[in-house]
Design a protein around this motif. Structure first.
Motif, mmCIF file in Angstrom:
data_model
loop_
_atom_site.group_PDB
_atom_site.id
_atom_site.type_symbol
_atom_site.label_atom_id
_atom_site.label_comp_id
_atom_site.label_asym_id
_atom_site.label_seq_id
_atom_site.Cartn_x
_atom_site.Cartn_y
_atom_site.Cartn_z
ATOM 1 N N GLY A 1 0.821 -1.198 0.000
ATOM 2 C CA GLY A 1 0.000 0.000 0.000
ATOM 3 C C GLY A 1 0.858 1.251 0.000
ATOM 4 O O GLY A 1 1.972 1.264 0.547
ATOM 5 N N GLU B 1 0.614 3.827 1.702
ATOM 6 C CA GLU B 1 0.818 4.412 3.032
ATOM 7 C C GLU B 1 2.023 3.829 3.745
ATOM 8 O O GLU B 1 2.456 4.332 4.787
ATOM 9 C CB GLU B 1 -0.442 4.230 3.896
ATOM 10 N N LYS B 2 2.622 2.754 3.199
ATOM 11 C CA LYS B 2 3.720 2.072 3.871
ATOM 12 C C LYS B 2 5.077 2.738 3.659
ATOM 13 O O LYS B 2 6.109 2.188 4.047
ATOM 14 C CB LYS B 2 3.788 0.618 3.386
ATOM 15 N N ASP C 1 -3.183 2.174 -4.110
ATOM 16 C CA ASP C 1 -4.013 3.113 -3.370
ATOM 17 C C ASP C 1 -5.174 2.339 -2.749
ATOM 18 O O ASP C 1 -5.249 2.150 -1.547
ATOM 19 C CB ASP C 1 -4.495 4.231 -4.301
ATOM 20 N N ARG D 1 -6.879 4.287 0.034
ATOM 21 C CA ARG D 1 -6.045 4.869 1.078
ATOM 22 C C ARG D 1 -6.003 6.388 1.026
ATOM 23 O O ARG D 1 -6.066 7.049 2.072
ATOM 24 C CB ARG D 1 -4.644 4.270 0.993
ATOM 25 N N THR D 2 -5.890 6.963 -0.157
ATOM 26 C CA THR D 2 -5.830 8.425 -0.235
ATOM 27 C C THR D 2 -7.145 9.060 0.217
ATOM 28 O O THR D 2 -7.163 10.232 0.601
ATOM 29 C CB THR D 2 -5.498 8.896 -1.662
ATOM 30 N N GLN E 1 -7.533 9.484 9.025
ATOM 31 C CA GLN E 1 -6.141 9.454 8.559
ATOM 32 C C GLN E 1 -5.247 8.689 9.529
ATOM 33 O O GLN E 1 -4.306 8.001 9.105
ATOM 34 C CB GLN E 1 -5.600 10.868 8.371
ATOM 35 N N LEU F 1 -4.067 5.132 8.901
ATOM 36 C CA LEU F 1 -2.989 4.833 7.958
ATOM 37 C C LEU F 1 -1.642 4.656 8.658
ATOM 38 O O LEU F 1 -0.678 4.235 8.027
ATOM 39 C CB LEU F 1 -2.895 5.928 6.899
ATOM 40 N N LEU G 1 -10.843 -0.291 8.848
ATOM 41 C CA LEU G 1 -10.352 -0.312 7.466
ATOM 42 C C LEU G 1 -11.403 -0.807 6.480
ATOM 43 O O LEU G 1 -11.541 -0.244 5.388
ATOM 44 C CB LEU G 1 -9.108 -1.193 7.370
ATOM 45 N N SER H 1 -13.878 1.725 5.514
ATOM 46 C CA SER H 1 -13.184 2.808 4.821
ATOM 47 C C SER H 1 -12.841 2.429 3.389
ATOM 48 O O SER H 1 -12.850 3.286 2.498
ATOM 49 C CB SER H 1 -11.902 3.178 5.581
ATOM 50 N N TYR H 2 -12.530 1.155 3.157
ATOM 51 C CA TYR H 2 -12.089 0.718 1.832
ATOM 52 C C TYR H 2 -13.225 0.218 0.941
ATOM 53 O O TYR H 2 -13.206 0.426 -0.267
ATOM 54 C CB TYR H 2 -11.033 -0.388 1.969
#
Length: 470
Positions: free
Chosen positions: A238, A240-241, A293, A296-297, A305, A308, A343, A346-347
């Motif tokens: 991802g 965010e990593k 993504d 995630r964005t 946020q 993340l 998550l 959110s996803y």
């Protein structure tokens, strides 16, 4: 992996009735929980956790900058960096890489992002054999491609006898019951696959901007075979990593294994940078990064946020009293436990996971053990608020909360209502002072237990009487 989060209640009921599962899940408290408690004594946990939070926040606040820096440095070292907006796009990119290099067999190291992508299924549809090499993931794959139950210990829901039966049936060998013998059998089955694969796919615990590297952490060493032996290596993770520096990685690694498995350091830690260079004896000829993504964005700059910052250690689920009783499959998607309950909505959308924000006792244990200081219970509460705003909860529940809101804002009405309620509940207890059946929302409680009846007086009345006596 298909989304089945709308089936949470039914699945949770089935898991609670599964006595074998209940016995198997005891490993969470007897191994992971106690091991973590011992491991964090070696460090200043609070100070290290604060440092990790600061470093993860720094990366997320300038995510575009660090991703661009990573792309530049990884490209300079010979790797190809590809970005995927959706998980379907990511799976397509990996499939195109396999097609480009004439790949017939892929060996995989453990990766939860590839579960999001349904990568094994996509590769299979194009005629490419994809083989999981993490022992737990391998067990699940040969068991009709069963999804993982845990992000660190994917077969924590199975016991040794179940796995022994599975190996005997699939490997067509005598049934073994000693763990060293069973793991040797798995290695003997997998070794030819390592030697004959064209492409290796790994996840990435983190990617490092300043060096263009990927860090892969395992306890079995299979990530080394997946990255050294095949001629093509694809690292999928991802966006965010990303971590800005190797110093950031060092801070994270002080907490990741301790929080995940209770180890001071994992058995294997690989920091991989670019394909094999001239004069080097091993490593892939081609190296790709597929950065996903997948929603995630959408969390950047919003209420969620902080989620993340998650480093995927699994500590929240190991300590969660709900997860400890139902396991991971009840949650219906890739990520279970408290982190999954944030998550997944959110996803995949809050409407597709309406029960997950309720799948918590709000005891706060997940907040206490999270190495990234994510306020999980606060995030779950925010999701519950959004459900109410959007009318996603049952009308009875919404009506009850609206009624409570109306009464709670009016002190005199609240005092009158609580006096009536306490009196009624006291009468319902009868001579044995136990309430065997409550109406409406209380029904679920009294289906499996009796409720002690109150005295018939309110807290205010009892407190006033006590103050008068003293």
């Amino acid at each position: 992996m298909q989304v089945h989060s709308m089936e949470f209640k039914a699945r949770a009921g089935q898991k609670l009735a599964d006595q074998r599962l209940q016995q198997n899940l005891k490993k969470l408290s007897t191994k992971f929980v106690t091991a973590r408690a011992d491991a964090i004594r070696d460090i200043d946990f609070d100070a290290t956790r604060e440092a990790l939070r600061e470093r993860r926040d720094r990366a997320l606040e300038n995510l575009d900058v660090w991703l661009a820096t990573f792309e530049e440095n990884a490209t300079q070292r010979g790797a190809t960096v590809l970005f995927a907006e959706t998980t379907a796009d990511a799976a397509r990119l990996v499939a195109e890489i396999a097609q480009k290099h004439g790949v017939k067999k892929v060996i995989k190291s453990k990766s939860m992002v590839t579960e999001e992508m349904r990568l094994n299924q996509v590769l299979g549809e194009m005629g490419v054999q994809s083989i999981e090499t993490d022992l737990g993931e391998y067990i699940l794959q040969i068991n009709d491609s069963e999804p993982p139950s845990h992000i660190i210990a994917p077969v924590v829901h199975k016991d040794k006898d179940e796995i022994a039966d599975l190996f005997a049936r699939v490997h067509h060998k005598p049934r073994l019951t000693e763990i060293p013998e069973m793991t040797r059998e798995a290695r003997e089955v997998l070794r030819p696959e390592f030697l004959s694969a064209d492409m290796g796919v790994t996840g990435g615990n983190f990617i490092i901007a300043e060096t263009g590297s990927v860090a892969v952490v395992t306890n079995e060493g299979n990530e080394g075979m997946c990255t050294v032996m095949p001629r093509v290596h694809v690292a999928v993770t991802g966006i965010e990593k990303v971590l800005p520096t190797l110093e950031d990685l060092a801070t994270v690694m002080r907490l990741l294994p301790r929080s995940a498995t209770g180890q001071a350091i994992s058995n294997y830690f690989s920091l991989l940078t670019g394909p094999r260079a001239d004069g080097e004896r091993d490593g892939p000829e081609h190296m790709y990064f597929v950065l996903v993504d997948g929603g995630r964005t959408g969390l950047i700059g919003g209420d969620f946020q902080e989620m993340l910052r998650c480093i995927r250690c699994g500590a929240c689920m190991n300590h969660c009293p709900v997860y400890q009783k139902i396991g991971g499959h009840a949650y219906g998607w890739v990520y279970p436990g408290p982190m999954g309950s944030v998550l997944t909505p959110s996803y995949v959308g809050l409407a597709n996971a309406v029960d997950l924000p309720q799948a918590a006792t709000m005891c706060g244990e997940c907040n206490r053990v999270c190495p990234a200081s994510i306020p999980l219970s606060d995030l779950l509460r925010k999701l519950r608020e959004k459900q109410m705003e959007r009318g996603l909860r049952p009308w009875q529940e919404r009506f009850a909360l609206q009624a409570w809101d109306y009464v709670a804002k009016r002190p005199e009405l609240y005092a009158f209502a609580t006096r009536i309620g306490a009196w009624l509940l006291g009468r319902m207890g009868g001579s044995n002072k136990l309430i065997a059946s409550l109406p409406m929302a209380g029904k679920g409680w009294t289906e499996t237990r009796d409720m002690p009846a109150p005295s018939g007086r309110t807290f205010r009345e009892l407190y006033k009487e006590r103050r008068a006596r003293s």
